[in-house]
Scaffold this active site. Structure first.
Site, short mmCIF file in Angstrom:
data_model
loop_
_atom_site.label_atom_id
_atom_site.label_comp_id
_atom_site.label_asym_id
_atom_site.label_seq_id
_atom_site.Cartn_x
_atom_site.Cartn_y
_atom_site.Cartn_z
N ALA A 273 -1.68 4.72 -6.76
CA ALA A 273 -1.87 4.19 -8.10
C ALA A 273 -1.67 2.69 -8.03
CB ALA A 273 -0.87 4.83 -9.05
N GLY B 98 -0.86 8.15 -5.12
CA GLY B 98 -1.92 8.71 -5.96
C GLY B 98 -3.20 8.95 -5.17
N GLU C 281 -2.71 12.23 -3.63
CA GLU C 281 -2.73 13.21 -4.73
C GLU C 281 -4.16 13.45 -5.23
OE1 GLU C 281 0.34 10.81 -6.61
OE2 GLU C 281 1.51 12.62 -6.92
N GLU D 110 6.14 6.92 -2.79
CA GLU D 110 6.67 6.46 -4.09
C GLU D 110 8.17 6.22 -4.07
OE1 GLU D 110 4.54 9.01 -3.67
OE2 GLU D 110 2.95 8.92 -5.18
N1 CO8 Z 1 -1.46 -0.95 -5.97
C1 CO8 Z 1 -1.93 -2.20 -6.18
N2 CO8 Z 1 -2.38 -3.00 -5.18
C2 CO8 Z 1 -2.36 -2.50 -3.93
C3 CO8 Z 1 -1.89 -1.20 -3.64
C4 CO8 Z 1 -1.44 -0.42 -4.73
N3 CO8 Z 1 -1.02 0.85 -4.57
N4 CO8 Z 1 -1.99 -1.00 -2.30
C5 CO8 Z 1 -2.50 -2.11 -1.78
N5 CO8 Z 1 -2.74 -3.03 -2.75
C6 CO8 Z 1 -3.28 -4.39 -2.60
C7 CO8 Z 1 -2.24 -5.33 -2.05
O1 CO8 Z 1 -1.38 -5.78 -3.05
C8 CO8 Z 1 -3.12 -6.39 -1.46
O2 CO8 Z 1 -3.56 -7.23 -2.52
P1 CO8 Z 1 -3.44 -8.85 -2.39
O3 CO8 Z 1 -4.37 -9.18 -1.25
O4 CO8 Z 1 -3.91 -9.33 -3.72
O5 CO8 Z 1 -2.02 -9.14 -2.06
C9 CO8 Z 1 -4.34 -5.63 -0.95
O6 CO8 Z 1 -4.32 -4.39 -1.64
C10 CO8 Z 1 -4.28 -5.35 0.52
O7 CO8 Z 1 -3.04 -4.73 0.82
P2 CO8 Z 1 -2.04 -5.21 1.96
O8 CO8 Z 1 -2.16 -6.70 2.16
O9 CO8 Z 1 -0.67 -4.69 1.63
O10 CO8 Z 1 -2.65 -4.48 3.23
P3 CO8 Z 1 -1.88 -3.98 4.53
O11 CO8 Z 1 -2.93 -3.54 5.48
O12 CO8 Z 1 -0.88 -5.00 4.99
O13 CO8 Z 1 -1.03 -2.70 4.05
C11 CO8 Z 1 -0.67 -0.60 2.91
C12 CO8 Z 1 -1.68 -1.54 3.61
C13 CO8 Z 1 0.35 -0.07 3.93
C14 CO8 Z 1 -1.48 0.56 2.33
C15 CO8 Z 1 0.07 -1.38 1.79
O14 CO8 Z 1 -0.89 -2.03 0.99
C16 CO8 Z 1 0.91 -0.50 0.89
O15 CO8 Z 1 2.00 -0.10 1.27
N6 CO8 Z 1 0.40 -0.21 -0.32
C17 CO8 Z 1 1.16 0.53 -1.34
C18 CO8 Z 1 1.22 1.99 -0.98
C19 CO8 Z 1 2.01 2.73 -2.03
O16 CO8 Z 1 3.19 2.50 -2.24
N7 CO8 Z 1 1.33 3.64 -2.73
C20 CO8 Z 1 1.96 4.43 -3.78
C21 CO8 Z 1 1.78 3.76 -5.09
S1 CO8 Z 1 2.67 4.55 -6.41
C22 CO8 Z 1 1.73 5.90 -6.79
O17 CO8 Z 1 0.69 6.12 -6.24
C23 CO8 Z 1 2.25 6.79 -7.86
C24 CO8 Z 1 1.20 7.79 -8.27
C25 CO8 Z 1 1.55 8.50 -9.51
C26 CO8 Z 1 1.30 7.70 -10.73
C27 CO8 Z 1 1.16 8.60 -11.89
C28 CO8 Z 1 1.94 8.10 -13.07
C29 CO8 Z 1 2.12 9.19 -14.08
#
Ligand code: CO8
Length: 258
Positions: free
Chosen positions: A66, A109, A112, A132
């Site tokens: 998400a 997400g 999911e 998460e």
């Molecule tokens: N949300 C927003 N932006 C994201 C997300 C995300 N989940 N994942 C990556 N991005 C963005 C980064 O912020 C970055 O943007 P910018 O260049 O503007 O800084 C761009 O994508 C590229 O990402 P990275 O530079 O971090 O790329 P890497 O190759 O270094 O890393 C990863 C890749 C490991 C995937 C890393 O981006 C990461 O850890 N992402 C987050 C993963 C995460 O925590 N996902 C879970 C999110 S919470 C969730 O899904 C809850 C679901 C339920 C919600 C329902 C509510 C009721």
């Protein structure tokens, strides 16, 4: 086909291909993605010419979760009143087969969303996880329930409590993934699977999907009864007559409803 802001929708014969298209955010799922996906699925559900759908992302990310930036400042009241992301249940409620073609990250997400699909085909570079817990929250789009049903409590607890990722091979061993293919062959394989399914009788396919899904909800005796009833109902279709006549006549069936 309608144009969308965050997804691409293409038709390939009787198969539709939906590609999540927010490459700069690794396909993070924000409200616009949800709105686009819901609209696309609604369009495909009511289109008799569509027999199966493939949902994919990019080679780097199916979806990295998400959209954390969209969620970060929300209050409890914002989340509660909007019933945040409840709309994703519409993906799970889609009545035609939905095939997830997952390459790269399928996290939070993203994992999911893939689990809401019926068949999960993974590229060899696919990475699954529910991270998460690292953000101070828990899975909120079904992860604690669907992952546990898919791979069992031991592994689901391991992934959800530690936030570690698992690769395609571990995911296949655990029963999350149906097939692993080389990344370069992912879309072609998923489309081939979808074409095979779309070649069968659509009512039979939709009822088969529904029957398998009922196994999550019903006791064995109720599930078996449900299966028998819907099995009987297929004898009211022209496609049952055609399918069986074709077998007996040693020819390929020409299903009407497909
Ligand atoms: N949300 C927003 N932006 C994201 C997300 C995300 N989940 N994942 C990556 N991005 C963005 C980064 O912020 C970055 O943007 P910018 O260049 O503007 O800084 C761009 O994508 C590229 O990402 P990275 O530079 O971090 O790329 P890497 O190759 O270094 O890393 C990863 C890749 C490991 C995937 C890393 O981006 C990461 O850890 N992402 C987050 C993963 C995460 O925590 N996902 C879970 C999110 S919470 C969730 O899904 C809850 C679901 C339920 C919600 C329902 C509510 C009721």
């Amino acid at each position: 086909m309608t144009d969308f802001e965050t997804i691409l929708l293409e038709r390939k014969g009787r198969v539709a291909l939906i590609t999540l298209n927010r490459p700069k955010a690794l396909n993070a799922l924000n409200s616009q993605v949800l709105a686009d996906l819901r609209a696309a699925l609604q369009e495909l559900e009511s289109d008799d010419g569509v027999g199966a759908v493939v949902l994919t992302g990019s080679e780097r990310a199916f979806a990295a979760g998400a959209d954390i930036k969209e969620m970060a400042d929300k209050s409890y009241m914002d989340m509660f009143l909007a019933d945040f992301f409840a709309g994703y249940e519409q993906v799970a409620a889609f009545r035609k087969p939905l095939i997830a073609a997952v390459a790269g990250y399928a996290l939070g997400g993203g994992c999911e969303l893939a689990m809401m699909c019926d068949i999960l085909i993974a590229a060899d570079n696919a990475t699954f996880g529910q991270p998460e817990i690292k953000l101070g929250v828990i899975p909120g789009m079904g992860g604690s329930q669907r992952l546990t049903r898919a791979i069992g409590k031991a592994k689901a607890m391991d992934l959800i409590l530690t936030g570690r990722n698992m690769g395609a091979e571990e995911a296949e061993r655990a029963g999350l993934v149906a097939r692993i293919v080389p990344a370069a062959e992912l879309i072609a394989t998923a489309l081939e699977v979808a074409e095979t399914i779309a070649g069968y009788s659509l009512p039979a396919v939709m009822i088969a999907k529904e029957a398998v899904e009922r196994s999550y909800e019903l006791t064995l005796s109720e599930g078996l009864r449900f299966e028998r009833r819907v099995f009987h109902s297929l004898f009211a279709t022209e496609d049952q007559k055609e399918g069986m006549a074709a077998f007996v006549g040693k020819r390929a069936p020409e299903f009407k409803h497909r």
